[in-house]
Design an enzyme around this catalytic site. Structure first.
Site, PDB file in Angstrom:
ATOM      1  N   LYS A   1       0.828  -1.215   0.000  1.00 40.40           N
ATOM      2  CA  LYS A   1       0.000   0.000   0.000  1.00 40.40           C
ATOM      3  C   LYS A   1       0.854   1.253   0.000  1.00 40.40           C
ATOM      4  O   LYS A   1       0.494   2.259  -0.602  1.00 40.40           O
ATOM      5  CB  LYS A   1      -0.970  -0.007   1.190  1.00 40.40           C
ATOM      6  CG  LYS A   1      -2.063  -1.059   1.021  1.00 40.40           C
ATOM      7  CD  LYS A   1      -3.360  -0.729   1.736  1.00 40.40           C
ATOM      8  CE  LYS A   1      -4.469  -1.675   1.256  1.00 40.40           C
ATOM      9  NZ  LYS A   1      -5.687  -1.620   1.995  1.00 40.40           N
TER      10      LYS A   1
ATOM     11  N   LYS B   1      -5.922  -9.359  -7.004  1.00 41.18           N
ATOM     12  CA  LYS B   1      -7.016  -9.634  -6.069  1.00 41.18           C
ATOM     13  C   LYS B   1      -8.179  -8.661  -6.303  1.00 41.18           C
ATOM     14  O   LYS B   1      -7.939  -7.465  -6.489  1.00 41.18           O
ATOM     15  CB  LYS B   1      -6.455  -9.445  -4.648  1.00 41.18           C
ATOM     16  CG  LYS B   1      -7.450  -9.570  -3.538  1.00 41.18           C
ATOM     17  CD  LYS B   1      -6.808  -9.199  -2.206  1.00 41.18           C
ATOM     18  CE  LYS B   1      -7.847  -8.551  -1.303  1.00 41.18           C
ATOM     19  NZ  LYS B   1      -7.345  -8.046  -0.063  1.00 41.18           N
TER      20      LYS B   1
ATOM     21  N   LYS C   1     -11.702  -3.429  -3.390  1.00 42.56           N
ATOM     22  CA  LYS C   1     -12.528  -2.215  -3.469  1.00 42.56           C
ATOM     23  C   LYS C   1     -11.739  -1.055  -4.029  1.00 42.56           C
ATOM     24  O   LYS C   1     -12.227  -0.265  -4.808  1.00 42.56           O
ATOM     25  CB  LYS C   1     -13.032  -1.842  -2.073  1.00 42.56           C
ATOM     26  CG  LYS C   1     -13.952  -2.835  -1.445  1.00 42.56           C
ATOM     27  CD  LYS C   1     -14.459  -2.286  -0.117  1.00 42.56           C
ATOM     28  CE  LYS C   1     -14.524  -3.344   0.965  1.00 42.56           C
ATOM     29  NZ  LYS C   1     -13.241  -3.583   1.641  1.00 42.56           N
TER      30      LYS C   1
HETATM   31  N1  AQP Z   1     -10.566 -10.739  -3.592  1.00 42.90           N
HETATM   32  C1  AQP Z   1     -10.808 -11.327  -2.435  1.00 42.90           C
HETATM   33  N2  AQP Z   1     -10.854 -12.663  -2.366  1.00 42.90           N
HETATM   34  C2  AQP Z   1     -11.114 -13.285  -1.188  1.00 42.90           C
HETATM   35  N3  AQP Z   1     -11.328 -12.633  -0.029  1.00 42.90           N
HETATM   36  C3  AQP Z   1     -11.302 -11.302  -0.059  1.00 42.90           C
HETATM   37  N4  AQP Z   1     -11.470 -10.363   0.888  1.00 42.90           N
HETATM   38  C4  AQP Z   1     -11.329  -9.136   0.344  1.00 42.90           C
HETATM   39  N5  AQP Z   1     -11.070  -9.249  -0.975  1.00 42.90           N
HETATM   40  C5  AQP Z   1     -11.039 -10.563  -1.248  1.00 42.90           C
HETATM   41  C6  AQP Z   1     -11.755 -10.651   2.287  1.00 42.90           C
HETATM   42  O1  AQP Z   1     -12.808  -9.779   2.692  1.00 42.90           O
HETATM   43  C7  AQP Z   1     -12.637  -9.472   4.068  1.00 42.90           C
HETATM   44  C8  AQP Z   1     -12.823  -8.002   4.274  1.00 42.90           C
HETATM   45  O2  AQP Z   1     -11.821  -7.320   3.585  1.00 42.90           O
HETATM   46  P1  AQP Z   1     -11.522  -5.805   3.883  1.00 42.90           P
HETATM   47  O3  AQP Z   1     -12.600  -4.988   3.356  1.00 42.90           O
HETATM   48  O4  AQP Z   1     -11.254  -5.588   5.300  1.00 42.90           O
HETATM   49  O5  AQP Z   1     -10.175  -5.484   3.220  1.00 42.90           O
HETATM   50  P2  AQP Z   1      -9.427  -6.059   2.025  1.00 42.90           P
HETATM   51  O6  AQP Z   1      -9.057  -7.476   2.168  1.00 42.90           O
HETATM   52  O7  AQP Z   1      -8.293  -5.128   1.825  1.00 42.90           O
HETATM   53  O8  AQP Z   1     -10.534  -5.906   0.891  1.00 42.90           O
HETATM   54  P3  AQP Z   1     -10.436  -5.004  -0.353  1.00 42.90           P
HETATM   55  O9  AQP Z   1     -11.666  -5.077  -1.139  1.00 42.90           O
HETATM   56  O10 AQP Z   1      -9.157  -5.321  -1.064  1.00 42.90           O
HETATM   57  O11 AQP Z   1     -10.387  -3.552   0.293  1.00 42.90           O
HETATM   58  P4  AQP Z   1      -9.392  -2.365   0.069  1.00 42.90           P
HETATM   59  O12 AQP Z   1      -9.363  -2.133  -1.393  1.00 42.90           O
HETATM   60  O13 AQP Z   1     -10.003  -1.232   0.815  1.00 42.90           O
HETATM   61  O14 AQP Z   1      -8.053  -2.771   0.626  1.00 42.90           O
HETATM   62  C9  AQP Z   1     -11.262  -9.964   4.485  1.00 42.90           C
HETATM   63  O15 AQP Z   1     -11.408 -11.136   5.286  1.00 42.90           O
HETATM   64  C10 AQP Z   1     -10.588 -10.291   3.200  1.00 42.90           C
HETATM   65  O16 AQP Z   1      -9.678 -11.375   3.324  1.00 42.90           O
END
Ligand code: AQP
Length: 332
Positions: free
Chosen positions: A115, A195, A198
């Site tokens: 990040k 991956k 969001k």
């Molecule tokens: N692509 C993914 N595949 C499987 N699991 C996923 N998770 C997120 N993306 C995937 C799981 O969702 C839970 C909540 O995630 P989060 O919102 O706390 O943060 P993250 O993992 O960083 O999700 P994003 O969408 O990638 O958010 P941003 O872009 O804000 O960083 C977690 O248990 C995660 O494993």
């Protein structure tokens, strides 16, 4: 006599629209744990503000996420669903745990490196994010944490922080165990490479309407070696085929596998079939979300009740931690 259920904690950031990666990799699994565990599920807004965001949107994002979570099956009667910043003890415990967290451990976290690489100026919150995560879990004396593979490193650090704190101030925190579920695999984004995330604009939002789903799926990257419709494709390197695995009946998926390998179906048709199945599978979630979104007052009440319950537990933990660290009782 009934035995206390083991406690679990997991969080999700209100950093954008909930997507099918969150749903398949996390939330659907969380729903399956409601009977077996005393589950604390948290909308982690304090985590979400470590990256650039619009303060004018945040409250609505939190509400939308609560709607998405409940529509996905997180029944607030069977778990504690709440917003992190409504329980100020998260931030307090983070500070206290920070005093036993080695800086070097934070600097070597993969997520921090990923990040911060894209930012001109790196804020301290991005570095100390895993300490807040440790506080989230340890505040509730969480014994298990359902996490995706991507969070394994952070959880290992939580365990290390618990060990260090216990060694210094006496055994108190459990060392939380990962609950990595077989279905918790990483879902790739529409680019078919990274991956689904969001913040990366490569998602299929969970609550998208069928016509939007179709338009999005149309942009998905498939087998890059398949240039023309009559080239045979390799479904095993194609993310659209992987998504069929989650949303299409197995007979249809088997059919598509053969049709793709023999150039009997083109990518456009394959995507349209995925869109139809996705729209069908997610229709009940969309319907429930629509109903909930019409009652924002009720959603707020549910979150407030969750925060009150969470705060009761959090206050007990903080009292004990303060006592052991020589800080005395918190002011009433
Ligand atoms: N692509 C993914 N595949 C499987 N699991 C996923 N998770 C997120 N993306 C995937 C799981 O969702 C839970 C909540 O995630 P989060 O919102 O706390 O943060 P993250 O993992 O960083 O999700 P994003 O969408 O990638 O958010 P941003 O872009 O804000 O960083 C977690 O248990 C995660 O494993």
């Amino acid at each position: 006599m009934s035995q206390r259920k083991p406690r679990i904690f997991s969080g999700i950031q209100p950093s954008g629209e909930m997507h099918i990666g969150n749903y398949l990799g996390a939330v659907r699994n969380w729903v399956g744990l409601l009977d077996e565990f005393d589950a604390f599920y948290c909308i982690v807004d304090l985590h979400a503000i470590t990256v650039p965001y619009d303060p004018g949107d945040l409250e609505q994002r939190v509400l939308d996420l609560a709607v998405g979570l409940m529509a996905s099956g997180l029944d607030p009667e069977r778990c504690t669903l709440f917003v992190q910043s409504a329980v100020p003890e998260h931030a307090e415990l983070q500070w206290l745990l920070g005093t036993v967290t080695p800086l070097g451990e934070l600097q070597r976290m993969t997520q921090f490196k990923d990040k911060s690489r894209h930012l001109d100026s790196v804020n301290t919150g991005l570095l100390t994010y895993p300490v807040l995560q440790a506080a989230d879990i340890l505040l509730y004396l969480g014994e298990h944490v359902p996490v995706g593979e991507d969070q394994r490193q952070h959880l290992e650090l939580t365990r290390e922080i618990a060990r260090r704190w216990n060694a210094r101030f006496g055994d108190y925190f459990p060392e939380p165990q990962p609950l990595i579920l077989p279905q918790g695999r990483r879902i790739l984004g529409l680019d078919g490479a990274s991956k689904m995330s969001k913040s990366q604009d490569n998602t299929i939002p969970l609550l998208a309407e069928p016509e939007d789903l179709r338009a999005l799926v149309r942009t998905a990257v498939t087998d890059p070696a398949r240039v023309r419709k009559d080239d045979p494709g390799n479904p095993h390197v194609c993310n659209v085929f992987a998504l069929h695995g989650h949303f299409s009946p197995s007979a249809e998926r088997d059919d598509i596998e053969i049709l793709c390998q023999t150039a009997g179906i083109g990518c456009v048709d394959c995507k349209n079939r995925l869109s139809d199945n996705l729209a069908g599978a997610l229709a009940p979630v969309r319907d429930r979300a629509r109903e909930l979104a019409e009652q924002p007052g009720r959603v707020q009440e549910i979150l407030a009740a969750g925060a009150a319950r969470a705060r009761g537990v959090a206050r007990d933990t903080i009292s004990e931690v303060r006592e052991r660290m020589g800080l005395g009782s918190p002011s009433p």
